[in-house]
Design a protein around this motif. Sequence first.
Motif, PDB file in Angstrom:
ATOM      1  N   MET A   1     -42.545 -26.362  -9.639  1.00  0.00           N
ATOM      2  CA  MET A   1     -43.078 -26.106 -10.961  1.00  0.00           C
ATOM      3  C   MET A   1     -43.771 -24.749 -11.035  1.00  0.00           C
ATOM      4  N   ALA A   2     -44.265 -24.233  -9.921  1.00  0.00           N
ATOM      5  CA  ALA A   2     -44.974 -22.957  -9.941  1.00  0.00           C
ATOM      6  C   ALA A   2     -44.113 -21.841 -10.512  1.00  0.00           C
ATOM      7  N   LYS A   3     -42.822 -21.831 -10.192  1.00  0.00           N
ATOM      8  CA  LYS A   3     -41.958 -20.782 -10.719  1.00  0.00           C
ATOM      9  C   LYS A   3     -41.856 -20.874 -12.232  1.00  0.00           C
ATOM     10  N   PHE A   4     -41.788 -22.103 -12.778  1.00  0.00           N
ATOM     11  CA  PHE A   4     -41.732 -22.282 -14.223  1.00  0.00           C
ATOM     12  C   PHE A   4     -43.029 -21.790 -14.858  1.00  0.00           C
ATOM     13  N   ILE A   5     -44.155 -22.110 -14.263  1.00  0.00           N
ATOM     14  CA  ILE A   5     -45.461 -21.692 -14.765  1.00  0.00           C
ATOM     15  C   ILE A   5     -45.569 -20.166 -14.777  1.00  0.00           C
ATOM     16  N   ASP A   6     -44.954 -19.510 -13.795  1.00  0.00           N
ATOM     17  CA  ASP A   6     -44.998 -18.053 -13.709  1.00  0.00           C
ATOM     18  C   ASP A   6     -44.294 -17.363 -14.875  1.00  0.00           C
ATOM     19  N   ARG A   7     -43.428 -18.069 -15.572  1.00  0.00           N
ATOM     20  CA  ARG A   7     -42.653 -17.462 -16.662  1.00  0.00           C
ATOM     21  C   ARG A   7     -43.434 -17.378 -17.966  1.00  0.00           C
ATOM     22  N   TYR A   8     -44.600 -18.014 -18.032  1.00  0.00           N
ATOM     23  CA  TYR A   8     -45.410 -17.947 -19.244  1.00  0.00           C
ATOM     24  C   TYR A   8     -46.097 -16.589 -19.368  1.00  0.00           C
ATOM     25  N   THR A   9     -46.600 -16.315 -20.555  1.00  0.00           N
ATOM     26  CA  THR A   9     -47.203 -15.029 -20.883  1.00  0.00           C
ATOM     27  C   THR A   9     -48.721 -15.136 -20.780  1.00  0.00           C
ATOM     28  N   TYR A  10     -49.274 -14.550 -19.729  1.00  0.00           N
ATOM     29  CA  TYR A  10     -50.715 -14.619 -19.480  1.00  0.00           C
ATOM     30  C   TYR A  10     -51.379 -13.289 -19.810  1.00  0.00           C
ATOM     31  N   ARG A  11     -52.657 -13.403 -20.184  1.00  0.00           N
ATOM     32  CA  ARG A  11     -53.448 -12.204 -20.460  1.00  0.00           C
ATOM     33  C   ARG A  11     -54.887 -12.492 -20.076  1.00  0.00           C
ATOM     34  N   VAL A  12     -55.553 -11.491 -19.545  1.00  0.00           N
ATOM     35  CA  VAL A  12     -56.978 -11.610 -19.226  1.00  0.00           C
ATOM     36  C   VAL A  12     -57.697 -10.502 -19.980  1.00  0.00           C
ATOM     37  N   THR A  13     -58.748 -10.880 -20.657  1.00  0.00           N
ATOM     38  CA  THR A  13     -59.526  -9.911 -21.426  1.00  0.00           C
ATOM     39  C   THR A  13     -61.008 -10.230 -21.281  1.00  0.00           C
ATOM     40  N   TRP A  14     -61.851  -9.287 -21.653  1.00  0.00           N
ATOM     41  CA  TRP A  14     -63.291  -9.481 -21.561  1.00  0.00           C
ATOM     42  C   TRP A  14     -63.790 -10.151 -22.832  1.00  0.00           C
ATOM     43  N   SER A  15     -64.656 -11.152 -22.693  1.00  0.00           N
ATOM     44  CA  SER A  15     -65.296 -11.808 -23.829  1.00  0.00           C
ATOM     45  C   SER A  15     -66.733 -11.328 -23.908  1.00  0.00           C
ATOM     46  N   GLU A  16     -67.001 -10.503 -24.894  1.00  0.00           N
ATOM     47  CA  GLU A  16     -68.363  -9.998 -25.081  1.00  0.00           C
ATOM     48  C   GLU A  16     -69.320 -11.149 -25.387  1.00  0.00           C
ATOM     49  N   GLU A  17     -68.852 -12.096 -26.169  1.00  0.00           N
ATOM     50  CA  GLU A  17     -69.669 -13.250 -26.549  1.00  0.00           C
ATOM     51  C   GLU A  17     -70.083 -14.085 -25.342  1.00  0.00           C
ATOM     52  N   ASP A  18     -69.136 -14.315 -24.429  1.00  0.00           N
ATOM     53  CA  ASP A  18     -69.416 -15.148 -23.258  1.00  0.00           C
ATOM     54  C   ASP A  18     -69.880 -14.350 -22.047  1.00  0.00           C
ATOM     55  N   GLN A  19     -69.724 -13.021 -22.110  1.00  0.00           N
ATOM     56  CA  GLN A  19     -70.083 -12.151 -20.994  1.00  0.00           C
ATOM     57  C   GLN A  19     -69.316 -12.531 -19.727  1.00  0.00           C
ATOM     58  N   GLU A  20     -68.044 -12.908 -19.932  1.00  0.00           N
ATOM     59  CA  GLU A  20     -67.156 -13.254 -18.828  1.00  0.00           C
ATOM     60  C   GLU A  20     -65.737 -12.850 -19.214  1.00  0.00           C
ATOM     61  N   TYR A  21     -64.861 -12.878 -18.225  1.00  0.00           N
ATOM     62  CA  TYR A  21     -63.448 -12.647 -18.485  1.00  0.00           C
ATOM     63  C   TYR A  21     -62.829 -13.952 -18.961  1.00  0.00           C
ATOM     64  N   VAL A  22     -61.886 -13.839 -19.891  1.00  0.00           N
ATOM     65  CA  VAL A  22     -61.216 -15.027 -20.409  1.00  0.00           C
ATOM     66  C   VAL A  22     -59.720 -14.912 -20.134  1.00  0.00           C
ATOM     67  N   GLY A  23     -59.182 -15.952 -19.515  1.00  0.00           N
ATOM     68  CA  GLY A  23     -57.755 -16.031 -19.263  1.00  0.00           C
ATOM     69  C   GLY A  23     -57.084 -16.786 -20.400  1.00  0.00           C
ATOM     70  N   LEU A  24     -55.972 -16.258 -20.894  1.00  0.00           N
ATOM     71  CA  LEU A  24     -55.255 -16.841 -22.022  1.00  0.00           C
ATOM     72  C   LEU A  24     -53.776 -16.971 -21.703  1.00  0.00           C
ATOM     73  N   CYS A  25     -53.104 -17.869 -22.399  1.00  0.00           N
ATOM     74  CA  CYS A  25     -51.658 -18.028 -22.272  1.00  0.00           C
ATOM     75  C   CYS A  25     -51.088 -18.107 -23.682  1.00  0.00           C
ATOM     76  N   ALA A  26     -50.186 -17.180 -24.028  1.00  0.00           N
ATOM     77  CA  ALA A  26     -49.645 -17.094 -25.388  1.00  0.00           C
ATOM     78  C   ALA A  26     -48.946 -18.383 -25.815  1.00  0.00           C
ATOM     79  N   GLU A  27     -48.252 -19.030 -24.906  1.00  0.00           N
ATOM     80  CA  GLU A  27     -47.513 -20.244 -25.242  1.00  0.00           C
ATOM     81  C   GLU A  27     -48.418 -21.468 -25.423  1.00  0.00           C
ATOM     82  N   PHE A  28     -49.637 -21.383 -24.924  1.00  0.00           N
ATOM     83  CA  PHE A  28     -50.632 -22.451 -25.064  1.00  0.00           C
ATOM     84  C   PHE A  28     -51.888 -21.838 -25.680  1.00  0.00           C
ATOM     85  N   SER A  29     -51.816 -21.505 -26.942  1.00  0.00           N
ATOM     86  CA  SER A  29     -52.888 -20.738 -27.589  1.00  0.00           C
ATOM     87  C   SER A  29     -54.217 -21.478 -27.684  1.00  0.00           C
ATOM     88  N   SER A  30     -54.218 -22.787 -27.507  1.00  0.00           N
ATOM     89  CA  SER A  30     -55.473 -23.533 -27.580  1.00  0.00           C
ATOM     90  C   SER A  30     -56.218 -23.561 -26.244  1.00  0.00           C
TER      91      SER A  30
END
Length: 108
Positions: A1-30
């Motif tokens: 399953m790891a290979k399938f998971i690798d095909r998703y679109t991930y992004r990491v950005t800084w959250s000023e509100e949380d003062q931490e980095y936030v990891g996101l996945c476009a296909e699972f926007s929630s």
Amino acid sequence: MAKFIDRYTYRVTWSEEDQEYVGLCAEFSSLSWLEKTPEKALSGIRKLVQECVSDLEGGGEPVPEPISAKSYSGKFMVRVPPETHRSLAIQAAEAGVSLNRLIASRLH
């Protein structure tokens, strides 16, 4: 399953509100994952997506297709106000190109 998971679109950005980095996945926007480092945020969101996919599969629910696996025609319709359409048509005519070419060059 790891290979399938690798095909998703991930992004990491800084959250000023949380003062931490936030990891996101476009296909699972929630879903999101907060961490002190970008590496941990990416690792966290990937693990969370893997758990979510496992839960969906276990429940017989559809699993989102990775954006990277989808086919696109290259065509889409955009609605704009008539004044914008007119302005763009004039700009295209003045540039000696089609309206499609003008818009495509602006989107690229």
